[in-house]
Design a protein around this motif. Structure first.
Motif, PDB file in Angstrom:
ATOM      1  N   LEU A  53       0.825  -1.203   0.000  1.00 52.20           N
ATOM      2  CA  LEU A  53       0.000   0.000   0.000  1.00 52.20           C
ATOM      3  C   LEU A  53       0.863   1.258   0.000  1.00 52.20           C
ATOM      4  CD1 LEU A  53      -3.022   1.065   0.394  1.00 52.20           C
ATOM      5  CD2 LEU A  53      -2.295   1.394   2.748  1.00 52.20           C
ATOM      6  N   ILE A  54       1.876   1.286   0.841  1.00 48.72           N
ATOM      7  CA  ILE A  54       2.749   2.456   0.918  1.00 48.72           C
ATOM      8  C   ILE A  54       3.565   2.603  -0.361  1.00 48.72           C
ATOM      9  CG2 ILE A  54       4.711   3.455   2.159  1.00 48.72           C
ATOM     10  CD1 ILE A  54       3.435   2.251   4.719  1.00 48.72           C
ATOM     11  N   ALA A  55       4.015   1.492  -0.938  1.00 47.89           N
ATOM     12  CA  ALA A  55       4.761   1.552  -2.198  1.00 47.89           C
ATOM     13  C   ALA A  55       3.865   2.072  -3.317  1.00 47.89           C
ATOM     14  CB  ALA A  55       5.309   0.175  -2.551  1.00 47.89           C
ATOM     15  N   PHE A  56       2.627   1.588  -3.391  1.00 46.98           N
ATOM     16  CA  PHE A  56       1.694   2.074  -4.402  1.00 46.98           C
ATOM     17  C   PHE A  56       1.460   3.568  -4.255  1.00 46.98           C
ATOM     18  CE2 PHE A  56      -2.703   3.350  -5.202  1.00 46.98           C
ATOM     19  CZ  PHE A  56      -2.735   3.217  -6.580  1.00 46.98           C
ATOM     20  N   LEU A  57       1.237   4.005  -3.029  1.00 48.24           N
ATOM     21  CA  LEU A  57       0.984   5.424  -2.785  1.00 48.24           C
ATOM     22  C   LEU A  57       2.182   6.277  -3.178  1.00 48.24           C
ATOM     23  CD1 LEU A  57      -0.957   7.534  -1.617  1.00 48.24           C
ATOM     24  CD2 LEU A  57       0.101   7.125   0.601  1.00 48.24           C
ATOM     25  N   THR A  58       3.364   5.825  -2.842  1.00 51.29           N
ATOM     26  CA  THR A  58       4.579   6.569  -3.188  1.00 51.29           C
ATOM     27  C   THR A  58       4.766   6.662  -4.693  1.00 51.29           C
ATOM     28  OG1 THR A  58       5.595   5.798  -1.137  1.00 51.29           O
ATOM     29  CG2 THR A  58       7.072   6.669  -2.829  1.00 51.29           C
ATOM     30  N   ILE A  59       4.589   5.548  -5.382  1.00 50.63           N
ATOM     31  CA  ILE A  59       4.743   5.544  -6.846  1.00 50.63           C
ATOM     32  C   ILE A  59       3.660   6.403  -7.500  1.00 50.63           C
ATOM     33  CG2 ILE A  59       4.605   4.090  -8.903  1.00 50.63           C
ATOM     34  CD1 ILE A  59       5.950   1.877  -7.166  1.00 50.63           C
ATOM     35  N   PHE A  60       2.435   6.289  -7.047  1.00 50.05           N
ATOM     36  CA  PHE A  60       1.321   7.036  -7.635  1.00 50.05           C
ATOM     37  C   PHE A  60       1.525   8.537  -7.474  1.00 50.05           C
ATOM     38  CE2 PHE A  60      -2.879   9.010  -7.346  1.00 50.05           C
ATOM     39  CZ  PHE A  60      -3.389   8.674  -8.590  1.00 50.05           C
ATOM     40  N   ILE A  61       1.839   8.976  -6.265  1.00 46.09           N
ATOM     41  CA  ILE A  61       2.028  10.396  -6.038  1.00 46.09           C
ATOM     42  C   ILE A  61       3.257  10.909  -6.783  1.00 46.09           C
ATOM     43  CG2 ILE A  61       2.609  12.113  -4.276  1.00 46.09           C
ATOM     44  CD1 ILE A  61       0.598  10.787  -2.480  1.00 46.09           C
ATOM     45  N   GLY A  62       4.309  10.094  -6.816  1.00 45.92           N
ATOM     46  CA  GLY A  62       5.495  10.497  -7.583  1.00 45.92           C
ATOM     47  C   GLY A  62       5.182  10.687  -9.047  1.00 45.92           C
TER      48      GLY A  62
END
Length: 67
Positions: A53-62
């Motif tokens: 979840l945190i990896a997805f959020l980081t990639i998405f926002i980036g």
């Protein structure tokens, strides 16, 4: 907390800051994590799901901020 973050996002959106989009995205990320971990009970989930979840959020926002 969600209401306060939403009001803060609105205040930032109405201001004339250069980094307003970045600030709003970070606030949205905090709201996303709060909903995911508190209301969806992910704080009790396996570590794999939390990391995903945190990896997805980081990639998405980036990606959103880059575009």
């Amino acid at each position: 907390m969600l209401i306060a973050l939403t009001v803060l996002s609105a205040v930032v959106a109405n201001s004339h800051l250069e980094n307003a989009a970045t600030i709003i995205m970070v606030l949205a990320a905090f709201k996303f994590l709060a909903v995911a971990f508190y209301f969806m009970e992910l704080r009790h989930a396996n570590t794999f799901w939390k990391a995903l979840l945190i990896a997805f959020l980081t990639i998405f926002i980036g990606l959103v901020l880059i575009i």
